[in-house]
Design a protein around this motif. Structure first.
Motif, mmCIF file in Angstrom:
data_model
loop_
_atom_site.group_PDB
_atom_site.id
_atom_site.type_symbol
_atom_site.label_atom_id
_atom_site.label_comp_id
_atom_site.label_asym_id
_atom_site.label_seq_id
_atom_site.Cartn_x
_atom_site.Cartn_y
_atom_site.Cartn_z
ATOM 1 N N ARG A 40 0.874 -1.256 0.397
ATOM 2 C CA ARG A 40 -0.302 -0.112 -0.484
ATOM 3 C C ARG A 40 0.518 1.240 0.082
ATOM 4 N NH1 ARG A 40 -5.380 0.232 3.550
ATOM 5 N NH2 ARG A 40 -4.331 -0.483 5.343
ATOM 6 N N GLU A 91 -7.434 4.218 1.512
ATOM 7 C CA GLU A 91 -7.968 4.395 3.247
ATOM 8 C C GLU A 91 -6.333 4.558 3.586
ATOM 9 O OE1 GLU A 91 -8.963 0.983 5.467
ATOM 10 O OE2 GLU A 91 -10.636 0.418 4.298
ATOM 11 N N LEU A 122 -6.153 8.573 3.311
ATOM 12 C CA LEU A 122 -6.675 8.958 4.630
ATOM 13 C C LEU A 122 -5.536 9.462 5.830
ATOM 14 C CD1 LEU A 122 -10.051 7.960 4.420
ATOM 15 C CD2 LEU A 122 -9.142 9.370 4.144
ATOM 16 N N ILE A 123 -4.878 7.925 5.473
ATOM 17 C CA ILE A 123 -4.138 7.881 7.071
ATOM 18 C C ILE A 123 -2.955 8.807 6.775
ATOM 19 C CG2 ILE A 123 -2.616 6.060 8.683
ATOM 20 C CD1 ILE A 123 -4.946 4.272 7.577
ATOM 21 N N ALA A 170 -3.294 12.330 7.583
ATOM 22 C CA ALA A 170 -3.445 12.421 9.224
ATOM 23 C C ALA A 170 -2.225 12.767 9.980
ATOM 24 C CB ALA A 170 -4.569 11.275 9.796
ATOM 25 N N GLY A 222 -4.864 22.736 20.178
ATOM 26 C CA GLY A 222 -6.280 22.877 19.460
ATOM 27 C C GLY A 222 -6.076 23.664 18.472
ATOM 28 N N GLU A 223 -5.916 24.946 18.438
ATOM 29 C CA GLU A 223 -5.975 26.041 17.552
ATOM 30 C C GLU A 223 -4.947 25.865 16.476
ATOM 31 O OE1 GLU A 223 -6.258 29.147 16.886
ATOM 32 O OE2 GLU A 223 -5.361 29.892 16.481
ATOM 33 N N ARG A 226 -4.377 22.272 15.308
ATOM 34 C CA ARG A 226 -4.852 21.546 14.636
ATOM 35 C C ARG A 226 -5.642 21.792 14.187
ATOM 36 N NH1 ARG A 226 -5.358 16.060 13.280
ATOM 37 N NH2 ARG A 226 -6.598 16.281 11.755
ATOM 38 N N PHE A 227 -6.671 23.073 14.429
ATOM 39 C CA PHE A 227 -7.947 24.154 13.445
ATOM 40 C C PHE A 227 -7.342 24.958 12.071
ATOM 41 C CE2 PHE A 227 -10.536 27.786 14.013
ATOM 42 C CZ PHE A 227 -11.547 27.528 12.928
ATOM 43 N N ILE A 228 -6.519 25.121 12.733
ATOM 44 C CA ILE A 228 -5.050 25.632 11.614
ATOM 45 C C ILE A 228 -4.313 25.366 10.356
ATOM 46 C CG2 ILE A 228 -5.601 28.681 12.589
ATOM 47 C CD1 ILE A 228 -2.499 27.493 12.838
ATOM 48 N N ASP A 236 -6.156 22.474 9.355
ATOM 49 C CA ASP A 236 -7.486 21.807 8.891
ATOM 50 C C ASP A 236 -7.877 22.233 7.998
ATOM 51 O OD1 ASP A 236 -7.480 18.675 10.333
ATOM 52 O OD2 ASP A 236 -9.242 20.105 11.879
ATOM 53 N N VAL A 237 -7.563 23.245 8.285
ATOM 54 C CA VAL A 237 -8.151 24.741 7.177
ATOM 55 C C VAL A 237 -7.073 24.581 6.093
ATOM 56 C CG1 VAL A 237 -8.925 26.868 6.978
ATOM 57 C CG2 VAL A 237 -9.425 25.936 8.936
ATOM 58 N N ALA A 240 -7.833 21.758 4.037
ATOM 59 C CA ALA A 240 -8.264 22.380 3.135
ATOM 60 C C ALA A 240 -8.014 23.356 1.972
ATOM 61 C CB ALA A 240 -9.483 22.823 3.464
ATOM 62 N N ILE A 241 -7.107 23.932 1.996
ATOM 63 C CA ILE A 241 -6.578 24.806 0.750
ATOM 64 C C ILE A 241 -5.978 24.487 -0.108
ATOM 65 C CG2 ILE A 241 -5.582 26.759 0.713
ATOM 66 C CD1 ILE A 241 -6.147 27.802 3.418
ATOM 67 N N ARG A 244 -6.220 20.634 -0.606
ATOM 68 C CA ARG A 244 -6.210 20.378 -1.981
ATOM 69 C C ARG A 244 -7.260 20.785 -2.560
ATOM 70 N NH1 ARG A 244 -9.332 15.287 1.728
ATOM 71 N NH2 ARG A 244 -10.295 15.245 0.327
#
Lengths: 190, 190
Positions: free
Chosen positions: B52, B114, B117-118, B121, B139-140, B142-144, B146-147, B150-151, B153
């Motif tokens: 894989r 799969e 995705l891993i 992550a 937490g902050e 992780r949030f930025i 993730d964003v 997204a940008i 991708r």
């Protein structure tokens, strides 16, 4: 007593959570989960296709979110429709205590962590189809879904820690923080 | 000829891609990949832990992005440091043609999807540690991340289709679109 406590699915979920916590995901069998819940293995498979799925409540969350997006007012911006839908996810959430323990169990098991990623990807795909149904181009749909999911993750982890805030309030808060983060600022002088 | 064509790892990657395309991921063996690349099975496992992993180039992308974030100017905002790092990902990318075919092969195989995705992550977790090293709360961070992912991708899928734009230009474009999307507008009158 919450609804899910009284039914077979809820008993299986709680039994699985307890067994995963005490003896680990790998060492727990479907037969043990069913026995602990006072049910047969056959009953287990009426609710869940396999052992990994028991903490993910089938497609409840996905179906709920898609229905919310489909029901959103047609003049609502797609991004707003998504955030509004995600803000109602607590309608299908289990109790905070269950979810907090679930986070710990998932983090401790690579197999469950993988399933968590796959379920989230499935939800994103289903939401993309729902947005495309509202006329959003597929690349654009995927983009705003990725961003909305980032906002929802931030909000959900706060919601788990804070019994006094609603999920939709915390989603609005995270969206405001995002607006702030993507607005370029002058670098600070060191 | 690009660097990766001339070495064993690149030959294994191209052999795997071709075999996955023609006969599917499931029906391809590590022995076949090695043989097609003119190498031994033993050589394969020097580069990749399993079948894989062969399309994910080990930890090259993760290591590159983490190094970029760690090397970013200390006064750069964490979100800007992330976007700048992601804009240099094409430095470790394979050729466009390879990547486009790779997208198709991954989409056709649940096992590869799969792993995809891993890997993503894993990259997010590694970037979170890098941002925490710059003093960002977890937490902050992780949030930025993730964003920013997204940008990235959104930008990468455009980059694959458009040979004339640079990845960093497309990241700036997607970030601008995001600013636009998160700014609430008055609903249009129907």
């Amino acid at each position: 007593m919450p609804r899910w406590e009284s039914d077979a699915q809820g008993r299986l979920e709680r039994a699985a959570l307890e067994l995963f916590e005490t003896q680990g995901f790998e060492r727990t069998t479907v037969a043990q989960i069913a026995r602990t819940a006072g049910l047969t293995e056959r009953s287990f498979y009426r609710y869940f296709p396999d052992k990994r799925e028991v903490l993910f409540a089938g497609n409840e969350l996905e179906a709920h979110l898609v229905a919310q997006v489909e029901a959103a007012a047609p003049d609502l911006m797609p991004f707003e429709a998504l955030l509004t839908a995600l803000g109602t996810a607590d309608e299908v959430f289990r109790s905070r205590e269950f979810l907090l323990r679930r986070v710990g169990v998932i983090a401790a098991s690579p197999a469950l962590a993988e399933r968590d990623l796959i379920k989230l990807a499935d939800i994103a795909r289903a939401l993309a189809r729902a947005l495309e149904g509202r006329g959003v181009e597929s690349g654009e749909a995927r983009f705003i879904i990725d961003v909305a999911i980032a906002i929802s993750r931030r909000a959900t982890s706060r919601w788990l820690a804070d019994p006094d805030a609603t999920l939709s309030e915390l989603i609005a808060q995270a969206a405001a923080e995002l607006r702030d983060a993507v607005t370029p600022r002058a670098p600070t002088v060191r």
